[in-house]
Write a protein that holds these residues in place. Structure first.
Motif, PDB file in Angstrom:
ATOM      1  N   GLU A  52      20.605  65.368 -19.388  1.00  0.00           N
ATOM      2  CA  GLU A  52      20.480  64.954 -17.983  1.00  0.00           C
ATOM      3  C   GLU A  52      19.025  64.825 -17.535  1.00  0.00           C
ATOM      4  O   GLU A  52      18.611  63.779 -17.041  1.00  0.00           O
ATOM      5  N   ASN A  53      18.243  65.871 -17.696  1.00  0.00           N
ATOM      6  CA  ASN A  53      16.831  65.818 -17.299  1.00  0.00           C
ATOM      7  C   ASN A  53      15.907  66.255 -18.432  1.00  0.00           C
ATOM      8  O   ASN A  53      14.763  66.635 -18.193  1.00  0.00           O
ATOM      9  N   THR A  54      16.434  66.214 -19.643  1.00  0.00           N
ATOM     10  CA  THR A  54      15.714  66.768 -20.784  1.00  0.00           C
ATOM     11  C   THR A  54      15.994  65.943 -22.043  1.00  0.00           C
ATOM     12  O   THR A  54      17.083  65.396 -22.197  1.00  0.00           O
ATOM     13  N   ILE A  55      14.998  65.883 -22.906  1.00  0.00           N
ATOM     14  CA  ILE A  55      15.206  65.360 -24.257  1.00  0.00           C
ATOM     15  C   ILE A  55      14.999  66.521 -25.220  1.00  0.00           C
ATOM     16  O   ILE A  55      13.969  67.195 -25.184  1.00  0.00           O
ATOM     17  N   LYS A  56      15.997  66.752 -26.068  1.00  0.00           N
ATOM     18  CA  LYS A  56      15.915  67.812 -27.056  1.00  0.00           C
ATOM     19  C   LYS A  56      15.802  67.196 -28.449  1.00  0.00           C
ATOM     20  O   LYS A  56      16.523  66.252 -28.779  1.00  0.00           O
ATOM     21  N   ILE A  57      14.899  67.744 -29.252  1.00  0.00           N
ATOM     22  CA  ILE A  57      14.686  67.255 -30.610  1.00  0.00           C
ATOM     23  C   ILE A  57      14.857  68.424 -31.573  1.00  0.00           C
ATOM     24  O   ILE A  57      14.259  69.486 -31.384  1.00  0.00           O
ATOM     25  N   LYS A  58      15.670  68.219 -32.592  1.00  0.00           N
ATOM     26  CA  LYS A  58      15.848  69.225 -33.637  1.00  0.00           C
ATOM     27  C   LYS A  58      15.475  68.593 -34.968  1.00  0.00           C
ATOM     28  O   LYS A  58      15.955  67.519 -35.316  1.00  0.00           O
ATOM     29  N   PHE A  59      14.618  69.284 -35.708  1.00  0.00           N
ATOM     30  CA  PHE A  59      14.113  68.787 -36.981  1.00  0.00           C
ATOM     31  C   PHE A  59      14.535  69.752 -38.075  1.00  0.00           C
ATOM     32  O   PHE A  59      14.273  70.961 -37.990  1.00  0.00           O
ATOM     33  N   ILE A  60      15.196  69.246 -39.097  1.00  0.00           N
ATOM     34  CA  ILE A  60      15.726  70.088 -40.172  1.00  0.00           C
ATOM     35  C   ILE A  60      15.180  69.582 -41.509  1.00  0.00           C
ATOM     36  O   ILE A  60      15.327  68.398 -41.846  1.00  0.00           O
ATOM     37  N   THR A  81      12.416  71.446 -30.215  1.00  0.00           N
ATOM     38  CA  THR A  81      11.553  71.324 -29.055  1.00  0.00           C
ATOM     39  C   THR A  81      12.291  70.540 -27.984  1.00  0.00           C
ATOM     40  O   THR A  81      13.309  69.883 -28.264  1.00  0.00           O
ATOM     41  N   GLU A  82      11.816  70.623 -26.767  1.00  0.00           N
ATOM     42  CA  GLU A  82      12.410  69.829 -25.689  1.00  0.00           C
ATOM     43  C   GLU A  82      11.344  69.500 -24.668  1.00  0.00           C
ATOM     44  O   GLU A  82      10.296  70.162 -24.590  1.00  0.00           O
ATOM     45  N   THR A  83      11.599  68.447 -23.907  1.00  0.00           N
ATOM     46  CA  THR A  83      10.666  68.041 -22.873  1.00  0.00           C
ATOM     47  C   THR A  83      11.438  67.553 -21.659  1.00  0.00           C
ATOM     48  O   THR A  83      12.465  66.861 -21.787  1.00  0.00           O
ATOM     49  N   ALA A  84      10.988  67.927 -20.468  1.00  0.00           N
ATOM     50  CA  ALA A  84      11.621  67.487 -19.225  1.00  0.00           C
ATOM     51  C   ALA A  84      11.245  66.042 -18.958  1.00  0.00           C
ATOM     52  O   ALA A  84      10.093  65.641 -19.160  1.00  0.00           O
TER      53      ALA A  84
END
Length: 502
Positions: A52-60, A81-84
């Protein structure tokens, strides 16, 4: 291989380019659709979720180097990590996503990129726009560092070049002027790294006159359509224009002179390019018709590399062609070289620069090798796996010092996808010798009408106070170019009518 799965299609190009910059050896797949990669070893996987107001990134990290199967001993890395974000501002959303992704990948790899997270943007365009807005130098450098994570050196370089470009472009009439590109798509051979529209002259030598017939039709249309405009620059490129015979060059240049008003012309360039295509008679034809700038491009002065990349000329031919052009009176000669050619070390580049210094050209364009998808070097990569491609900041600094010692300053810069070392191409020139067309094609300040097979016209125009750019492409295939000339002329005519370009 690296797979990146999105929960919706957003910013795929930017994500792909940035991941590829950190992992140039890996194939990168970015999509919102899951796909089986049956024959691929997936070393890394990434999830990007637009919430909704965030982008979440997961790196494996799926597999460590040298590990054939995943297991507890592998201890794969798992980073998040995440960013608003505020999706109402797409530009800022993209910038925040890229900064978050960059910082994560930089932390994992231990690498920083000289141009930070800049992808798909010409650095000098950003600096030039801010200069035109009245922003100060310190503010521009800070913006490049804070917004795009550029190094201080690259931020200052983009500003320095933008200032020179603006001074150069003040000579032009943006509203009533235009430039002309004419493509000659023939080459003696196709270079290993080349993806341009070019065809072997051996196969097409009996059809060159037919190509000129078609080109003259396009010239006739363009000359009439632009009769109320001011022609500022002409650039004949390719391919290799000097694959044309002296008579064919004379025919083409006579047609140009007879068709266009050249009284506002600031620059007339012909790429002589390949030394094995240059003769004294051809150079005399160019001089006779007012060509005042040429390129003689060695790419390297190492004979073994020339042989490897398919340039069927010798180092001696390069030197002899350059000296011949000087003797005949050409006083604005550019030379191109490519850094990062297969198998070349820093010492090889140093030797090439020393040979170029002895010749003392007026321009030096230093390209970082870009591995284009359609180039043989990329398509047949296994054949060249024993040749390392090395390009570092040290290479770039070496070229910059050499140019400075020859009395040159940087005047234009651009970057491409998949460039060796994630660096840049820079043009250097002596005072008063900068190539105006080179700046125009990068900064897109003036309409460029492009004629010939594979040529792409760029119309730059004002739309209710907003500057817009539209492209009109010619077909690449020469036979289609012959047969579909009316269609290509109609494309240009329709676009001119649509945007009221007259």
């Amino acid at each position: 291989m690296i797979t990146v799965l999105l929960n919706r299609p957003e910013f795929e190009y930017d994500i792909h380019s940035l991941v590829k910059a950190f992992f140039p050896e890996e194939t990168v797949y970015v999509s919102d659709q899951e796909k089986e990669h049956a024959d691929a070893v997936i070393r890394y996987h990434m999830n990007v979720q637009f919430l909704e107001n965030t982008i979440k990134i997961k790196f494996i990290e799926m597999l460590r180097d040298g590990t054939e199967e995943q297991g507890e001993a592998c201890v794969p890395v798992d980073m998040e990590t995440e960013t608003a974000v505020d999706y109402r501002d797409p530009k800022e959303t993209k910038n925040r996503l890229k900064r978050a992704l960059y910082r994560m990948l930089s932390e994992y790899t231990g690498k920083t990129l000289p141009w930070g997270d800049l992808t798909g943007i010409r650095p000098t365009k950003l600096s030039m726009t801010m200069l035109e807005q009245g922003r100060g130098p310190d503010e521009i450098v800070r913006h490049m560092q804070d917004t795009y994570l550029c190094s201080p050196e690259k931020a200052r370089l983009s500003l320095e070049i933008a200032e020179r470009e603006l001074a150069l472009l003040r000579q032009l009439d943006y509203e009533n002027g235009y430039s002309l590109y004419i493509g000659i798509p023939f080459c003696p051979t196709t270079c290993l790294y080349c993806s341009f529209t070019s065809f072997s002259l051996t196969a097409w030598k009996d059809r060159v006159e037919e190509y000129l017939d078609a080109l003259e039709q396009e010239i006739d249309f363009t000359a009439v359509a632009c009769r109320h405009k001011k022609l500022n620059t002409i650039y004949i490129g390719g391919g290799t224009p000097t694959t044309l015979s002296p008579g064919q060059l004379d025919r083409l240049l006579r047609k140009i002179k007879c068709s266009f008003d050249l009284s506002y012309l600031l620059e007339f360039t012909v790429e002589a390019g390949r030394p094995d295509s240059i003769t004294e008679e051809k150079l005399e034809v160019l001089l006779r018709h007012g060509v005042d700038r040429i390129s003689i491009n060695p790419q390297t002065m190492k004979q073994e590399t020339l042989d490897l990349i398919g340039r069927r000329h010798t180092v001696e031919q390069t030197i002899e062609s350059f000296q011949m052009a000087r003797r005949l009176g050409f006083d604005n000669i550019n030379m191109d070289l490519i850094v990062g050619l297969p198998g070349e070390e820093l010492s090889d580049v140093a030797e090439t620069l020393e040979e170029i210094r002895k010749l003392s050209p007026d321009n030096l364009t230093v390209h970082s090798l870009a591995l284009k998808r359609a180039a043989r070097l990329n398509m047949n990569a296994d054949d060249y796996k024993d040749y390392k491609i090395i390009n570092t900041e040290e290479h770039v600094a070496l070229a910059a010092r050499a140019a400075h010692e020859m009395g040159m300053t940087p005047y234009y810069l651009y970057r491409q996808k998949n460039m060796a070392g994630n660096l840049e191409n820079v043009g250097y020139a002596r005072e008063g010798k900068a190539g105006i067309y080179n700046v125009l094609i990068m900064e897109e300040k003036q309409t460029i009408l492009a004629l010939g097979a594979g040529a792409i016209s760029k119309f730059v125009y004002d739309d209710n106070g907003e500057r817009k750019i539209v492209r009109v492409e010619n077909v690449k295939d020469i036979m289609h170019y012959f047969r579909r000339m009316k269609e290509m002329i109609a494309r240009k005519a329709n676009k001119m009518e649509e945007i009221a370009w007259h």
